[in-house]
Enzyme design. Structure first.
Site, PDB file in Angstrom:
ATOM      1  N   ASP A 159     -10.227   2.359   2.508  1.00  0.00           N
ATOM      2  CA  ASP A 159     -10.348   1.587   3.754  1.00  0.00           C
ATOM      3  C   ASP A 159     -11.129   2.348   4.826  1.00  0.00           C
ATOM      4  O   ASP A 159     -11.996   1.782   5.491  1.00  0.00           O
ATOM      5  CB  ASP A 159      -8.959   1.250   4.310  1.00  0.00           C
ATOM      6  CG  ASP A 159      -8.247   0.200   3.474  1.00  0.00           C
ATOM      7  OD1 ASP A 159      -8.934  -0.681   2.912  1.00  0.00           O
ATOM      8  OD2 ASP A 159      -7.007   0.256   3.387  1.00  0.00           O
ATOM      9  N   LYS A 189       0.808  -1.227   0.000  1.00  0.00           N
ATOM     10  CA  LYS A 189       0.000   0.000   0.000  1.00  0.00           C
ATOM     11  C   LYS A 189       0.843   1.280   0.000  1.00  0.00           C
ATOM     12  O   LYS A 189       0.448   2.281  -0.599  1.00  0.00           O
ATOM     13  CB  LYS A 189      -0.950   0.012   1.202  1.00  0.00           C
ATOM     14  CG  LYS A 189      -2.098  -0.994   1.058  1.00  0.00           C
ATOM     15  CD  LYS A 189      -3.073  -0.891   2.213  1.00  0.00           C
ATOM     16  CE  LYS A 189      -4.134  -1.976   2.101  1.00  0.00           C
ATOM     17  NZ  LYS A 189      -5.146  -1.866   3.156  1.00  0.00           N
TER      18      LYS A 189
END
Ligand code: ATR
Length: 273
Positions: A103, A66
């Site tokens: 997220d 990420k």
């Protein structure tokens, strides 16, 4: 030609994202192909560029890429810049790469879908790693009364909270500084993976409190078991997984899938496993 998407991870074989996006595609009538690709640990950027050269339009990014995904983007959403991480890549019309993180909004939507109020709530977030950094901005946008980041390494929590001070009433410290009661307690540590429980006081939860673990599994995590024994309502991170996927899907296809049936499908297959 069918538009191609994928999830990059290492390892990635266990990922539920292909099943989730296949369900979204069927539901919305979007013709997409979505696969899981194990990118080499030393060449994430190469994997993304190969994928787009072969017709890839976008991707999800999971552990451990990420931060690398964040670094390769030409343009970033404001929330991705804050998070320092990207879980959604989009190939732009002139070949540039746009990065977003879904997220945090996934967590907030999942809490909302379970009727958990964040406005005015006293929130405790456990952990101060990448997973927690990724959810602080959307949590603070809900205007809680306070948000405390509690972490094994106190200095990391204090520094993380400082980075978000401009967005609301947020502080950080060690687990010993955690002083309830809290209305919402979110476990964003990776302690659950090892079956560990952060050292927490017994009187952590306010009446009617919610305990949320960003992890999930066939069985409740030790944190959720501990919380349920103390009267909190336990919720695991399966819904967050589906909601973050839905937001990525929306970024790519401009269609919002119905998440509840997909969450239920995953829950059934988890219990059966
Ligand atoms: P992630 O990307 O999942 O957030 P990370 O950045 O490595 O991963 O962060 C892991 C988090 O879990 C950290 O907050 C870590 O605490 P430290 O900052 O003190 O290392 C926390 N953590 C990991 N194992 C833990 C355990 N057994 N007990 C409590 N906290 C733990």
């Amino acid at each position: 030609m069918t538009d191609r998407y994928c999830v990059f991870g290492h390892p990635v074989a266990h990922s539920k994202s292909p099943a989730i996006h296949a369900a979204f595609a069927e539901q919305t009538g979007e013709a997409i192909a979505y696969t899981a690709i194990e990118a080499p640990l030393d060449d994430f950027a190469g994997a993304w560029h190969r994928f787009t050269a072969e017709g890839g339009r976008g991707a999800n990014v999971t552990v451990p890429f990420k931060e690398e995904a964040y670094r390769l983007c030409d343009t970033l959403s404001a929330r991705a810049r804050r998070a320092g991480a990207v879980n959604t890549l989009i190939l732009g019309g002139n070949g540039e790469t746009y990065g977003d993180t879904t997220d945090g909004v996934g967590l907030v939507r999942d809490l909302a879908s379970h009727g958990v109020a964040l406005r005015g709530a006293r929130i405790l977030v456990l952990g101060a790693g990448g997973a927690v950094r990724g959810v602080l901005e959307p949590l603070l946008a809900e205007t809680p009364a306070s948000l405390f980041v509690g972490n094994r390494t106190a200095e990391k929590a204090a520094a993380l909270a400082e980075d978000f001070r401009d967005l609301g009433e947020v502080r950080g410290g060690g687990f010993e500084a955690v002083a309830g009661p809290y209305d919402v307690v979110i476990n964003g540590t990776s302690a659950s993976l090892a079956g560990d429980l952060p050292p927490l006081p017994d009187e952590l939860f306010a009446p009617g409190a919610t305990a949320y673990d960003m992890m999930y599994g066939a069985e409740p995590t030790v944190f959720l078991q501990w919380a349920a024994e103390r009267g909190a309502r336990p919720l695991d991170g399966l819904g967050m997984l589906v909601e973050q996927a839905a937001e990525s899907f929306f970024q790519w296809r401009a269609k919002r899938p119905d998440t509840a049936p997909v969450r239920d499908m995953l829950r059934r297959s988890l219990s059966a496993s």
